[in-house]
Scaffold this motif. Sequence first.
Motif, PDB file in Angstrom:
ATOM      1  N   LYS A  77       4.389  -3.003 -13.689  1.00 51.40           N
ATOM      2  CA  LYS A  77       5.691  -2.342 -13.506  1.00 51.40           C
ATOM      3  C   LYS A  77       6.748  -2.902 -14.459  1.00 51.40           C
ATOM      4  CE  LYS A  77       6.800  -2.171  -9.100  1.00 51.40           C
ATOM      5  NZ  LYS A  77       6.819  -2.304  -7.630  1.00 51.40           N
ATOM      6  N   SER A 112       1.272   4.240  -7.474  1.00 51.22           N
ATOM      7  CA  SER A 112       2.605   4.785  -7.232  1.00 51.22           C
ATOM      8  C   SER A 112       3.259   4.002  -6.101  1.00 51.22           C
ATOM      9  CB  SER A 112       2.523   6.261  -6.851  1.00 51.22           C
ATOM     10  OG  SER A 112       3.791   6.724  -6.433  1.00 51.22           O
ATOM     11  N   ASP A 113       4.499   3.587  -6.306  1.00 52.36           N
ATOM     12  CA  ASP A 113       5.260   2.924  -5.243  1.00 52.36           C
ATOM     13  C   ASP A 113       5.519   3.865  -4.068  1.00 52.36           C
ATOM     14  OD1 ASP A 113       5.569   0.344  -6.266  1.00 52.36           O
ATOM     15  OD2 ASP A 113       7.326   0.911  -7.446  1.00 52.36           O
ATOM     16  N   LYS A 114       5.472   5.152  -4.312  1.00 52.84           N
ATOM     17  CA  LYS A 114       5.765   6.140  -3.276  1.00 52.84           C
ATOM     18  C   LYS A 114       4.765   6.100  -2.119  1.00 52.84           C
ATOM     19  CE  LYS A 114       7.873   9.269  -6.579  1.00 52.84           C
ATOM     20  NZ  LYS A 114       7.748  10.524  -7.308  1.00 52.84           N
ATOM     21  N   ASP A 115       3.597   5.505  -2.355  1.00 48.26           N
ATOM     22  CA  ASP A 115       2.572   5.469  -1.320  1.00 48.26           C
ATOM     23  C   ASP A 115       2.778   4.343  -0.310  1.00 48.26           C
ATOM     24  OD1 ASP A 115       1.138   7.727  -2.168  1.00 48.26           O
ATOM     25  OD2 ASP A 115       0.135   6.548  -3.720  1.00 48.26           O
ATOM     26  N   ASN A 116       3.841   3.552  -0.473  1.00 53.64           N
ATOM     27  CA  ASN A 116       4.198   2.500   0.502  1.00 53.64           C
ATOM     28  C   ASN A 116       3.013   1.620   0.905  1.00 53.64           C
ATOM     29  OD1 ASN A 116       6.935   3.262   0.693  1.00 53.64           O
ATOM     30  ND2 ASN A 116       6.341   4.966   2.019  1.00 53.64           N
TER      31      ASN A 116
END
Length: 132
Positions: A74, A98-102
């Motif tokens: 990152k 992806s950070d969106k996947d928590n």
Amino acid sequence: ILFLFLFLMTLDDCNILNFVNEKFSINLESTSYYYRLDGIDKNNKVICEIKTRSCNKDKYEDTMVGQDKIEFAKENYADYKFLLIFQFDDGIYYYEYSDKDNHRQSLGGRSDRGRPEFKQYCFISKDLLKII
């Protein structure tokens, strides 16, 4: 013996890189042994980390990658696609980070190689892994 082990591990990673390159039509090149990530394709802006697991994909709810590798990617390759490649006994799988996947983060590790190896890990759900 250590040299032979490192050579064979690198050979395996190279074979996996070639397989991934063919499947995704990219050109990941192997990095040096001491670099934090295993492959980079500067033209297509793709980096990857390869992990080998001695179990089937569905044995555990998730699989782990060192949080230090995630942070390195990152911080240094923010505009690159980051592929995590997992070679399980039942196939080779990938996940585009992806950070969106928590993802869950926790202390984890192993002690079966003669010394304790514990650090912060990022846990990737097996449900996010796709077969190549």
